[in-house]
Design an enzyme around this catalytic site. Structure first.
Site, PDB file in Angstrom:
ATOM      1  N   ARG A 199     -12.760  -1.923  -0.945  1.00  0.00           N
ATOM      2  CA  ARG A 199     -12.867  -0.615  -1.586  1.00  0.00           C
ATOM      3  C   ARG A 199     -13.229  -0.745  -3.060  1.00  0.00           C
ATOM      4  NH1 ARG A 199     -11.331   4.926  -0.344  1.00  0.00           N
ATOM      5  NH2 ARG A 199     -10.618   4.276   1.727  1.00  0.00           N
TER       6      ARG A 199
ATOM      7  N   GLU B 280      -5.356  10.398  -3.767  1.00  0.00           N
ATOM      8  CA  GLU B 280      -5.728   9.287  -4.639  1.00  0.00           C
ATOM      9  C   GLU B 280      -6.674   9.636  -5.786  1.00  0.00           C
ATOM     10  OE1 GLU B 280      -5.897   5.340  -2.045  1.00  0.00           O
ATOM     11  OE2 GLU B 280      -6.790   7.041  -0.996  1.00  0.00           O
TER      12      GLU B 280
ATOM     13  N   GLU C  57       2.927   0.785   2.847  1.00  0.00           N
ATOM     14  CA  GLU C  57       1.933   0.766   3.923  1.00  0.00           C
ATOM     15  C   GLU C  57       2.049  -0.517   4.728  1.00  0.00           C
ATOM     16  OE1 GLU C  57      -2.931   0.871   4.604  1.00  0.00           O
ATOM     17  OE2 GLU C  57      -2.101   1.494   2.690  1.00  0.00           O
TER      18      GLU C  57
END
Length: 748
Positions: free
Chosen positions: A304, A704, A226
């Site tokens: 997160r 995920e 990413e």
């Protein structure tokens, strides 16, 4: 529809970066990296290396025409080290030669004089010394200070969880070719083509429209591509600009492992309070994130972690705090789950701590505290369409948990050397990029006048079946056969300003944009057909036009030719942005997720109490897919995510020494799950639900969430150890390798 890439994968025909036919005159790049974790560079001598056979040039920060900076969230990461290095593996210069072998020979001739500085590898030490990537953040709900007085039981503890190597089959790499007018085209093994484009432009000092990033597919990513695919693409682009030659880099596995960041290791302290009915009244947790030497995506990963600090449980009084700690390790980065698994691991550890001290099963506490419709989470989002209890109860009934528990109890009573452990793992995982502005996508669709269709989106196929779902959208919406549709590579000149394919949002965002484009084309085509079949309801199915549900003589190709001759637009570019989501970081409150995914897994393991080895006997799962678009693809994601999560929790141990040297630097020293590590039985039950409107075709994201089921295997092993040695005082320290299991089995 089966995964459309499967046939070519099996036949070896799928094109990856290293399969691209090389242009004449292609040169090869090799990064030269630091051999110490923290030091000043006193002298860099390249003379002997430059004279080495086959070497064209060696580039340093002095050769950069733009900015020597590739930091995405925070500009704290140089492409090439200048005066100081901050981790082993940090790139100092780039060797360009006529072969990789020549570059490696030359690298041995480079002389660097270092003045070594103190090294920090422990996040708690970094926090104590004020070495932070960003200021700490805190989420708060209710009032924990006053809530402790209401608690019948209060427990405190610590948990530690290690990192994880991405170990994508295709290592990092890029191939840059010069075009006219100073433009460059780069084939990059990246999840984020726009991020690569932006950083190439920044370092080279050219506008983004002169940088074309093209990605056909990845041989795995898992978050490791990413952000960390960027530097290698920038390096080959820089060499391409300097030499006006095509430049290729395809990293060796050990170089990749040494130089790239991993899943973030975390250490955490927790305090949990329950009432007499085992309701969790208060929970406080402090996370110490090991970010490594630069920010990379650590601030977002830490965020997160905070979002998922209470997992699938409603707790009315919460303080969740996190520090992103700067250490002298390679910058850690995104990994499937993106900080969520680390947050969930701690709350599960806290529940187990409470249960063991109370002499009850953790399942009693878990079940009593599952989120319900209208539960408020610590960041202010009110949960809707909650399926936590539904997945739990369905799992209990469908898999007859009580009978399984009885069998395990009987087995343990009748066996001394082998003990079984049983654990339940519920999950609740939010779907969206938590940075609201990233939740958008575009799709470009062309219909040619022979009826064939070509599709471009910003999504990157990396084995997760994204292309298959995109193809389903086109064929189902336009009513054409799959052989009429071609899915193009992901290209920044066709679809611009893309978000990375990450956060489990690739299918939702790109699929929604593609659906909009196809629907817009469909309405135009229906209007053309209605000129022939006036005032009738038009449908297109199986490449035929239907009027008032009656099959007509007009074929798909006839319809397209009519539209073309009538000058109807047969191209559409659509943009989708997720509605309803928002978040205010100044208040740490908002509605950051489009929806949540729920599930419950039941784990049974058998531990050999003489050797410390173990088998995962079964994992039984009830998962909230919504209305799954593709059961085969989605089940594959569940199985793969589960096994990767089990690997993280049991086998995959990242080891650095106190000088920041990676010791688990090869597949001989880093153990990943093989076929013998996979659960003997994996059962997946699709929960029957209505899905969610913000999921593509109400088919919920599945990338995920299943990884977090793996946490249950850790605690199942722990329970087996407790069955053998009830008095063992066990730390919570993942992964639970056989070595640790053996030591814990015989603790006094």
């Amino acid at each position: 529809m089966i995964n459309i890439d499967a046939h070519n994968h099996v036949k070896g025909k799928s094109i990856y970066l290293d399969d691209i036919q090389e242009m004449k005159g292609t040169l090869y790049a090799l990064p030269f990296d630091a051999t110490v974790a923290h030091a000043k560079i006193k002298k860099l001598d390249l003379d002997a290396a430059l004279q080495s056979h086959g070497i064209v040039t060696i580039l340093t920060y002095k050769d950069i025409p733009g900015l020597n900076q590739i930091g995405g969230i925070i500009p704290d990461e140089p492409l090439f080290a200048e005066d100081e290095v901050h981790f082993r593996g940090q790139v100092i210069c780039l060797i360009i030669g006529t072969s990789e072998h020549h570059c490696r020979q030359a690298s041995k001739l480079i002389k660097v004089e270092f003045e070594e500085l103190p090294v920090i590898v422990d996040p708690r030490e970094a926090q104590a010394k004020g070495k932070l990537i960003i200021p700490p953040r805190q989420f708060k709900l209710g009032d924990t200070e006053s809530a402790w007085a209401q608690c019948e039981h209060i427990f405190e503890g610590r948990s530690d969880v290690n990192g994880q190597e991405h170990l994508y089959i295709e290592t990092q790499g890029a191939y840059a070719r010069p075009k006219e007018d100073g433009s460059i085209v780069i084939s990059s093994s990246t999840q984020g083509p726009t991020a690569v484009q932006r950083m190439v432009a920044q370092v080279l000092g050219i506008p983004m429209h002169k940088v074309e990033i093209d990605t056909v597919r990845l041989g795995g990513g898992f978050g490791g591509k990413e952000d960390q695919a960027t530097p290698w693409a920038v390096m080959v682009a820089l060499a391409c600009q300097h030499l006006h030659k095509p430049i290729k880099m395809s990293m060796h596995r050990m170089d990749d492992m040494r130089m790239t960041g991993k899943r973030h290791p975390y250490s955490a302290d927790f305090k949990i309070g329950l009432d007499k009915n085992y309701k969790i009244i208060a929970y406080e947790v402090t996370h110490y994130q090991n970010a490594g030497a630069a920010a990379d995506l650590s601030p977002a990963v830490m965020e997160r972690t905070l979002f998922h600090s209470t997992n699938a449980y409603y707790i009315p009084n919460v303080i969740a705090k996190a520090y992103s700690c700067k250490t002298n390790l390679p910058p850690n980065t995104a990994f499937r789950g993106f900080g969520g698994p680390q947050g969930k691991f701690v709350i599960e550890a806290a529940i187990v701590k409470a249960a063991e001290n109370l002499g009850i099963s953790p399942a009693v506490i878990q079940r009593a505290n599952l989120v319900v419709e209208g539960s408020e989470l610590s960041y202010g989002q009110i949960l809707q369409q909650v399926e936590a209890t539904n997945t739990w109860e369905t799992a209990m009934k469908h898999y007859d948990y009580e009978a399984q528990k009885a069998r395990v109890t009987e087995f343990n009573a009748n066996n001394k050397r082998f003990k079984k452990g049983l654990a339940i793992q519920p999950i609740c995982f939010g779907i969206s990029f938590t940075n609201t502005m990233m939740n958008h996508a575009r799709a470009l669709v062309h219909i040619y006048h022979d009826g064939s269709v070509v599709v471009s989106t910003g999504g990157v196929e990396m084995g997760q079946g994204l292309n298959t779902k995109m193809l389903q959208i086109v064929t189902e919406t336009l009513g054409v056969n799959a052989n009429k549709v071609r899915l193009e590579s992901t290209n920044t000149l066709r679809v611009a300003n893309t978000s990375p394919t990450a956060a489990s949002a690739g299918a939702d965002l790109n699929g929604k944009a593609l659906l909009m484009a196809c629907n817009a084309l469909l309405e135009r085509l229906k209007a053309v057909a209605q000129k022939e079949y006036i005032d009738q309801i038009i449908e297109i199915k199986d490449e035929m036009v239907y009027a008032n549900e009656t099959k007509t003589e007009m074929t798909w190709k006839d319809l397209i030719l009519r539209a073309f001759t009538q000058r109807v637009a047969l191209s559409e570019n659509s943009h989708y942005a997720t509605p309803t989501i928002h978040y205010d970081k100044t208040k740490e409150k908002g509605h950051p997720f489009a929806y949540h995914v729920y599930g419950t897994s039941i784990h049974e393991v058998t531990v050999d109490c003489l050797k410390g080895i173990y088998d995962v006997d079964s994992v039984n799962i009830v998962h909230d897919f919504g209305k799954s678009m593709n059961h085969d693809v989605d089940n594959g994601q569940i199985e793969g995510g589960l096994v990767q999560g089990i690997g993280w929790m049991t086998l995959e141990e990242i080891v650095y020494n106190d000088q920041g040297r990676l010791l688990s630097n090869a597949l001989s020293t880093y153990k990943v799950p093989d076929i013998y590590s996979v659960p003997k039985v994996i059962n997946i039950q699709h929960l029957e639900t209505e899905g969610h409107d913000l999921a593509i075709k109400k088919s919920k994201a599945v990338g995920e969430p299943p990884l977090m089921y793996g946490i249950g295997t850790y605690f199942a092993i722990r329970n087996a150890i407790k069955a053998f040695n009830p008095n063992a005082e066990l730390a919570v320290n993942a992964p639970y390798t056989p070595e640790k299991v053996l030591m814990d089995l015989y603790k006094g």
